[in-house]
Design a protein around this motif. Structure first.
Motif, short mmCIF file in Angstrom:
data_model
loop_
_atom_site.label_atom_id
_atom_site.label_comp_id
_atom_site.label_asym_id
_atom_site.label_seq_id
_atom_site.Cartn_x
_atom_site.Cartn_y
_atom_site.Cartn_z
N LEU A 1 4.01 8.68 -14.61
CA LEU A 1 4.96 7.62 -14.27
C LEU A 1 4.22 6.45 -13.64
CD1 LEU A 1 7.85 9.71 -12.70
CD2 LEU A 1 7.63 8.93 -15.05
N SER A 2 4.64 5.25 -13.96
CA SER A 2 4.04 4.07 -13.34
C SER A 2 5.13 3.08 -12.98
CB SER A 2 3.01 3.43 -14.28
OG SER A 2 3.64 3.00 -15.47
N TRP A 3 5.00 2.49 -11.80
CA TRP A 3 5.92 1.46 -11.33
C TRP A 3 5.24 0.13 -11.62
CZ3 TRP A 3 6.47 -2.86 -8.43
CH2 TRP A 3 7.75 -3.21 -8.01
N GLY B 1 10.99 7.34 -7.09
CA GLY B 1 9.80 6.67 -7.61
C GLY B 1 9.93 5.17 -7.61
N TRP B 2 11.12 4.67 -8.00
CA TRP B 2 11.33 3.22 -7.97
C TRP B 2 11.27 2.69 -6.54
CZ3 TRP B 2 14.22 -0.56 -5.78
CH2 TRP B 2 14.12 -1.83 -6.34
N LEU B 3 11.94 3.39 -5.62
CA LEU B 3 11.94 2.95 -4.22
C LEU B 3 10.52 2.92 -3.65
CD1 LEU B 3 15.08 4.90 -2.97
CD2 LEU B 3 14.91 2.41 -3.29
N ASP B 4 9.71 3.94 -3.98
CA ASP B 4 8.32 3.97 -3.51
C ASP B 4 7.55 2.75 -4.01
OD1 ASP B 4 8.77 6.36 -2.19
OD2 ASP B 4 7.80 7.60 -3.72
N GLY B 5 7.68 2.46 -5.30
CA GLY B 5 6.99 1.31 -5.87
C GLY B 5 7.47 -0.01 -5.27
N ALA B 6 8.77 -0.13 -5.10
CA ALA B 6 9.33 -1.35 -4.51
C ALA B 6 8.85 -1.53 -3.07
CB ALA B 6 10.85 -1.31 -4.58
#
Length: 160
Positions: A5-7, A100-105
C-alpha cells in the motif's frame, strides 16, 4: 510503501481523468469529495487529491482543501465528507484503509508544517472509526464548524 500500500498525492492530470470514477467505487462517497467540488472551492482553497493505493487501486480517497491560516504562514487542511474508505469488502479492511489514509495524511501534514488537518467523515460513528482516528493522532474538534445539528435523509428508501 507498507504491505503493497502507498499513500500519495494524486497529480491534477490523473485526478482529472480518474478521481470521480474511483470515488464511485466507495459506498461512503460524498459530493464534497468530487472533482466538481474541488473546482467549486478554488476561489480561496487549493484542492489536493490524496489516496491510499494498492498498486493502481484506491483503497481510501480524500480530497483535502488547503489555504493559509489567518494571521500566519501556516496552512489549514480540510477534508469535508472524507476521507472515503467504505467498499464492498470486509469491514476490517475498510478500517485498515481508513487508518492507512489517516497515517499518510498526518505525515504529510507534519512534513508541510500545517496548523491543522480536519476531517469530517460522513459515516455513522463507531468504536472502530474512533479507534482509527485516535491511533492516527486525530482528536475531536474543540469547536464545531457549524451547529452540529446536521441530519442525513436516506434517499435510497421508498417513501412508502
Amino acid at each position: 510503501m507498507v504491505n503493497g500500500l502507498s499513500w500519495r498525492v494524486v497529480p491534477k492530470e490523473e485526478a482529472a481523468r480518474s478521481w470521480d470514477g474511483w470515488l464511485s467505487e466507495f459506498s461512503d462517497a460524498h459530493v464534497k469529495q468530487t472533482s466538481a467540488w474541488a473546482r467549486h472551492k478554488t476561489g480561496g482553497w487549493t484542492p489536493v487529491f490524496t489516496g491510499l493505493f494498492n498498486g493502481p487501486t484506491p483503497m481510501a480517497l480524500g480530497l483535502v482543501l488547503e489555504r493559509a491560516a489567518p494571521l500566519g504562514s501556516l496552512r489549514v487542511g480540510w477534508s469535508n465528507g472524507g476521507p472515503c474508505f467504505r467498499k464492498k469488502r470486509p469491514e476490517s479492511q475498510d478500517y485498515a484503509a481508513l487508518g492507512g489514509w489517516l497515517d499518510g495524511a498526518r505525515e504529510r501534514t507534519l512534513a508541510k508544517k500545517r496548523a491543522i488537518l480536519r476531517v469530517n467523515l460522513e459515516v455513522p460513528a463507531s468504536a472502530e472509526m474512533a479507534m482509527c482516528l485516535r491511533e492516527g493522532g486525530f482528536l475531536p474538534a474543540r469547536t464545531p464548524l457549524s451547529t452540529g445539528l446536521s441530519f442525513a435523509l436516506d434517499l435510497t428508501r421508498s417513501p412508502e
